[in-house]
Design a protein around this motif. Structure first.
Motif, short mmCIF file in Angstrom:
data_model
loop_
_atom_site.label_atom_id
_atom_site.label_comp_id
_atom_site.label_asym_id
_atom_site.label_seq_id
_atom_site.Cartn_x
_atom_site.Cartn_y
_atom_site.Cartn_z
N UNK A 1 -6.75 -13.29 -1.44
CA UNK A 1 -7.78 -12.77 -2.35
C UNK A 1 -8.78 -11.89 -1.62
N UNK A 2 -9.18 -12.31 -0.42
CA UNK A 2 -10.12 -11.51 0.36
C UNK A 2 -9.49 -10.19 0.79
N UNK A 3 -8.21 -10.28 1.19
CA UNK A 3 -7.50 -9.06 1.62
C UNK A 3 -7.39 -8.08 0.46
N UNK A 4 -6.99 -8.56 -0.70
CA UNK A 4 -6.83 -7.67 -1.84
C UNK A 4 -8.17 -7.06 -2.25
N UNK A 5 -9.24 -7.85 -2.13
CA UNK A 5 -10.56 -7.35 -2.48
C UNK A 5 -10.99 -6.23 -1.53
N UNK A 6 -10.70 -6.40 -0.24
CA UNK A 6 -11.05 -5.36 0.73
C UNK A 6 -10.27 -4.08 0.46
#
Length: 312
Positions: A284-289
């Motif tokens: 989720x953090x990766x996709x948000x970045x």
């Protein structure tokens, strides 16, 4: 008979460029069903479904329409580009499609499907397959549909065991799929909710007579899934991370060559990462970045930085 795995069509994601990059970097796929075509699509889009433009992976084009005359004309166009099979979309659940009475909406009307096939079947000289759901509103609808389809020469029926109303969420209906499997005189392909090799094993135990399986989102999240199902040799986790990096880098540059606008390339890659990010623990953090990147250079820097972390 060996297990056959087909790539499902995901609109906006599994286009020709994606399919080509995927089979270049990952194994296990036997064929692909392309996202649906409609009458207003460009000539270049039809041409992109030709075998010569899809080396390495047999790709079947799909048509979305409720008009038999339209289907016949589009099938002839695809045949002129070398296609030997065409698929009829009876499964799309999107509101705009259903409102037009196409896709999954037609599953409510067996008589319309019969009338359609009565006109189309003798008028086309390439093979016909059908992708459908177990119904639009009720999974019992398929019990009236399969006997109709049995009357016509169909290569295979791809069945997603949900209704159109459910879209892509909620419980599946294995009993409805099982009933369709028993009723069908044509080969049946199972499609839906195969996210892991364990999912596949469980379904295979339930439906051992099924030899053809279609996977969409499961392969977008884990591109190694088809290899895992077929017990094909693969790298260790560190090697997989390297291959994923090679894949997304290659795909990005392929889109740069294919598309006119860098913003379109960025949109494409963000779409791919909306699934692929789920492969990683901090997905989720990766996709948000990645979603926050505003240019191709920014995107490339973020992907490089992220993979450097995973490769440690």
């Amino acid at each position: 008979m060996k297990t056959i795995i087909q790539l499902a069509p995901i609109k906006g994601i599994t286009d020709r460029t994606f399919r080509s990059a995927f089979v270049r970097h990952f194994g296990g796929l036997d064929s692909a069903l392309a996202p649906f075509l409609i009458k207003s699509d460009s000539e270049s889009k039809f041409k992109s479904l030709s075998p010569e433009m899809n080396p390495g992976l047999r790709t079947v084009p799909q048509i979305l329409t409720k008009s038999p005359d339209e289907f016949i004309a589009l099938a002839a166009k695809l045949q002129s580009y070398g296609c030997d099979e065409v698929n009829w979309n009876l499964g799309c659940p999107f509101a705009m499609v259903v409102k037009r009475g196409e896709g999954a909406a037609m599953l409510q009307y067996p008589e319309m499907i019969e009338s359609f096939l009565e006109k189309v079947s003798p008028a086309i000289s390439i093979e016909l397959s059908i992708k459908m759901r177990v119904g639009m509103h009720s999974p019992d609808e398929i019990l009236k549909l399969i006997p109709v389809i049995n009357k016509f020469p169909v290569k295979e029926i791809i069945i997603h065991p949900r209704t159109g109303e459910q879209m892509y969420d909620g419980e599946i209906y294995p009993n409805a799929f099982s009933a369709a499997l028993k009723l069908s005189s044509h080969p049946v392909v199972y499609n839906g909710d195969i996210k892991t090799a364990d999912d596949f094993s469980s379904l295979y135990e339930s439906f051992p007579e099924v030899k053809r399986w279609m996977i969409g989102r499961g392969l977008l999240v884990n591109p190694f899934l088809a290899m895992e199902i077929k017990n094909l040799k693969s790298e260790d986790e560190a090697g997989k991370i390297i291959r994923l990096k090679q894949f997304v880098d290659y795909l990005c540059e392929a889109y740069v060559n294919d598309l006119q606008s860098s913003s379109h390339v960025l949109d494409k890659m963000k779409g791919v990462w909306s699934y692929l990010s789920q492969y990683f623990n901090d997905g989720r953090k990766l996709e948000k970045r990645i979603r926050k990147t505003g240019s191709l250079n920014h995107y490339r820097d973020e992907v490089k930085r992220s993979f450097e972390i995973y490769m440690i």
